[in-house]
Design a protein around this motif. Structure first.
Motif, PDB file in Angstrom:
ATOM      1  N   VAL A 138       0.928  -1.318  -0.029  1.00 26.75           N
ATOM      2  CA  VAL A 138      -0.002   0.012   0.081  1.00 26.75           C
ATOM      3  C   VAL A 138       0.970   1.240   0.025  1.00 26.75           C
ATOM      4  O   VAL A 138       2.093   1.186   0.447  1.00 26.75           O
ATOM      5  N   LYS A 139       0.649   2.331  -0.470  1.00 33.85           N
ATOM      6  CA  LYS A 139       1.011   3.537  -0.552  1.00 33.85           C
ATOM      7  C   LYS A 139       0.300   4.576   0.467  1.00 33.85           C
ATOM      8  O   LYS A 139      -1.017   4.646   0.174  1.00 33.85           O
ATOM      9  N   ILE A 140       1.036   4.973   1.279  1.00 37.87           N
ATOM     10  CA  ILE A 140       0.483   5.984   2.079  1.00 37.87           C
ATOM     11  C   ILE A 140       1.065   7.298   2.155  1.00 37.87           C
ATOM     12  O   ILE A 140       2.220   7.713   2.499  1.00 37.87           O
ATOM     13  N   ASN A 141       0.168   8.200   1.890  1.00 34.24           N
ATOM     14  CA  ASN A 141       0.558   9.736   1.786  1.00 34.24           C
ATOM     15  C   ASN A 141       0.164  10.467   2.866  1.00 34.24           C
ATOM     16  O   ASN A 141      -1.023  10.322   3.337  1.00 34.24           O
ATOM     17  N   PHE A 142       1.080  11.399   3.302  1.00 31.46           N
ATOM     18  CA  PHE A 142       0.567  12.237   4.480  1.00 31.46           C
ATOM     19  C   PHE A 142       1.204  13.690   4.512  1.00 31.46           C
ATOM     20  O   PHE A 142       1.888  13.831   3.520  1.00 31.46           O
ATOM     21  N   ASP A 143       0.378  14.359   5.108  1.00 29.64           N
ATOM     22  CA  ASP A 143       0.623  16.020   4.914  1.00 29.64           C
ATOM     23  C   ASP A 143       0.223  16.579   6.278  1.00 29.64           C
ATOM     24  O   ASP A 143      -0.530  15.985   6.876  1.00 29.64           O
ATOM     25  N   GLY A 144       0.906  17.736   6.585  1.00 31.12           N
ATOM     26  CA  GLY A 144       0.438  18.565   7.655  1.00 31.12           C
ATOM     27  C   GLY A 144       0.291  19.914   7.134  1.00 31.12           C
ATOM     28  O   GLY A 144       1.078  20.390   6.345  1.00 31.12           O
ATOM     29  N   ALA A 145      -0.658  20.684   8.035  1.00 29.17           N
ATOM     30  CA  ALA A 145      -0.832  21.810   7.462  1.00 29.17           C
ATOM     31  C   ALA A 145      -1.081  22.801   8.699  1.00 29.17           C
ATOM     32  O   ALA A 145      -1.666  22.686   9.800  1.00 29.17           O
ATOM     33  N   GLY A 152      -4.853  26.471  15.175  1.00 35.81           N
ATOM     34  CA  GLY A 152      -4.968  24.962  14.678  1.00 35.81           C
ATOM     35  C   GLY A 152      -4.032  24.624  13.768  1.00 35.81           C
ATOM     36  O   GLY A 152      -3.359  25.081  12.941  1.00 35.81           O
ATOM     37  N   ALA A 153      -3.912  23.300  13.483  1.00 37.11           N
ATOM     38  CA  ALA A 153      -3.081  22.618  12.394  1.00 37.11           C
ATOM     39  C   ALA A 153      -3.927  21.325  11.700  1.00 37.11           C
ATOM     40  O   ALA A 153      -4.680  20.598  12.769  1.00 37.11           O
ATOM     41  N   GLY A 154      -3.641  20.744  10.840  1.00 38.51           N
ATOM     42  CA  GLY A 154      -4.124  19.664  10.306  1.00 38.51           C
ATOM     43  C   GLY A 154      -2.936  18.486   9.944  1.00 38.51           C
ATOM     44  O   GLY A 154      -1.860  18.601   9.629  1.00 38.51           O
ATOM     45  N   LEU A 155      -3.557  17.010  10.580  1.00 37.03           N
ATOM     46  CA  LEU A 155      -2.614  15.890  10.321  1.00 37.03           C
ATOM     47  C   LEU A 155      -3.510  15.110   9.178  1.00 37.03           C
ATOM     48  O   LEU A 155      -4.632  14.517   9.683  1.00 37.03           O
ATOM     49  N   ASP A 156      -3.027  14.776   8.196  1.00 43.52           N
ATOM     50  CA  ASP A 156      -3.831  14.134   7.008  1.00 43.52           C
ATOM     51  C   ASP A 156      -3.097  12.972   6.592  1.00 43.52           C
ATOM     52  O   ASP A 156      -2.085  12.904   6.197  1.00 43.52           O
ATOM     53  N   ALA A 260      -5.901  17.719   4.114  1.00 41.29           N
ATOM     54  CA  ALA A 260      -5.037  18.665   5.188  1.00 41.29           C
ATOM     55  C   ALA A 260      -5.482  20.081   5.647  1.00 41.29           C
ATOM     56  O   ALA A 260      -5.983  20.666   6.423  1.00 41.29           O
ATOM     57  N   GLN A 261      -6.057  20.661   4.266  1.00 40.44           N
ATOM     58  CA  GLN A 261      -6.721  22.016   4.132  1.00 40.44           C
ATOM     59  C   GLN A 261      -8.457  21.834   4.793  1.00 40.44           C
ATOM     60  O   GLN A 261      -8.730  22.686   5.354  1.00 40.44           O
TER      61      GLN A 261
END
Length: 290
Positions: A138-145, A152-156, A260-261
């Motif tokens: 599997v491929k797991i893409n992640f991002d933080g904003a 606040g911030a986002g983890l996705d 993330a957005q």
């Protein structure tokens, strides 16, 4: 004089004047996004002045994080400064940062249209387009904003199989950490934990932060700011049968970036199994185009 007040409401964020008007008329966005036409005589006068400024002002692009591609005026030669674009490709509130390589500051390879074709050239990222993983991985893409308009911030995270099908996705809203680097390493940690908890132990992890990917590849736990988080990641990786970390440009990480957005409007934690929210599905389909 009123134009000066608009300037104060966009820049003088420590003043009592700014705090009072923001709380009442534009609590979640900037003064230029305010739409309320009711209120005091002073506010109505400021709105009229704001509208005049908007017709003639243009954004300086910079890193693009404060600019919405379709909503804001950033084109210097267009009548109203706004771009015409196929909205099925990018979300209506997509940020200009999606079009800019964060490492070089140059445009990513992207084609936009505004009466004529504009070539946005040069990208120094390792990979531009998202590719599915090999079979049995599997491929797991992640991002933080980091959300500039709030604390606040986002983890996705999004997990996809070799057919490009979404197996699981996660969006978490957290308190803003001290730096963008910390939010990215926290997103990586979230990706590893989520992969493990959903039973995927043969994984390829992809993120668009060159600094964080290099730390993960080097297993550099001595890094002063994020070393403790990296130790947690390495500890959890012991349960994996195989795993790797690779860098991909923002365009190739668009699903995680869009999530993330979206975390701005999310509950503290949302999880989707074998799906993504409807407003994100177009990004998943875009990744599958040849």
């Amino acid at each position: 004089m009123l134009a000066k007040q608009v300037w104060r409401l966009s820049h003088d964020t420590d003043s009592l004047f700014y705090k009072v008007f923001k709380a009442k008329y534009f609590p979640n966005r900037s003064v230029f996004n305010a739409r309320s036409t009711t209120g005091s005589f002073a506010w109505k006068s400021i709105l009229r002045s704001k509208n005049l400024i908007e017709r003639h002002a243009r954004w300086g692009v910079g890193d693009g994080k404060s600019i919405q591609i379709f909503q804001d005026a950033w084109l210097p030669n267009a009548n109203d400064g706004r771009i015409l674009f196929h909205r099925g490709v990018l979300a209506p509130d997509a940020s200009m940062a999606m079009l800019i390589d964060p490492n070089s500051g140059w445009w990513n390879n992207f084609v936009a249209r505004h009466g004529q074709q504009m070539s946005l050239v040069r990208s120094t990222t390792t990979s531009v387009k998202w590719r599915p993983p090999r079979e049995n991985l599997v491929k797991i893409n992640f991002d933080g904003a980091m959300f500039r308009e709030s604390d606040g911030a986002g983890l996705d995270v999004v997990i996809r199989n070799s057919e490009g099908e979404v197996m699981a996705a996660l969006s978490e809203k957290i308190m803003k950490p001290q730096s963008a680097e910390l939010v990215e390493i926290m997103a990586a940690c979230c990706a590893v934990l989520f992969s493990s908890e959903t039973g995927f132990h043969n994984s390829v992890f992809e993120g668009d932060s060159t600094t964080i990917i290099k730390l993960l590849q080097a297993r550099n736990v001595s890094h002063s700011q994020s070393g403790h988080i990296l130790k947690d990641i390495l500890s959890h990786l012991n349960s994996f049968q195989s795993c790797s970390f690779s860098h991909i440009g923002r365009q190739g990480n668009v699903v995680a970036y869009a999530l993330a957005q979206r975390a701005r409007l999310s509950f503290p934690l949302e999880v989707w199994m074998e799906s993504v929210p409807p407003d994100i599905s177009s990004f998943v389909q875009l990744d599958l185009r040849v």
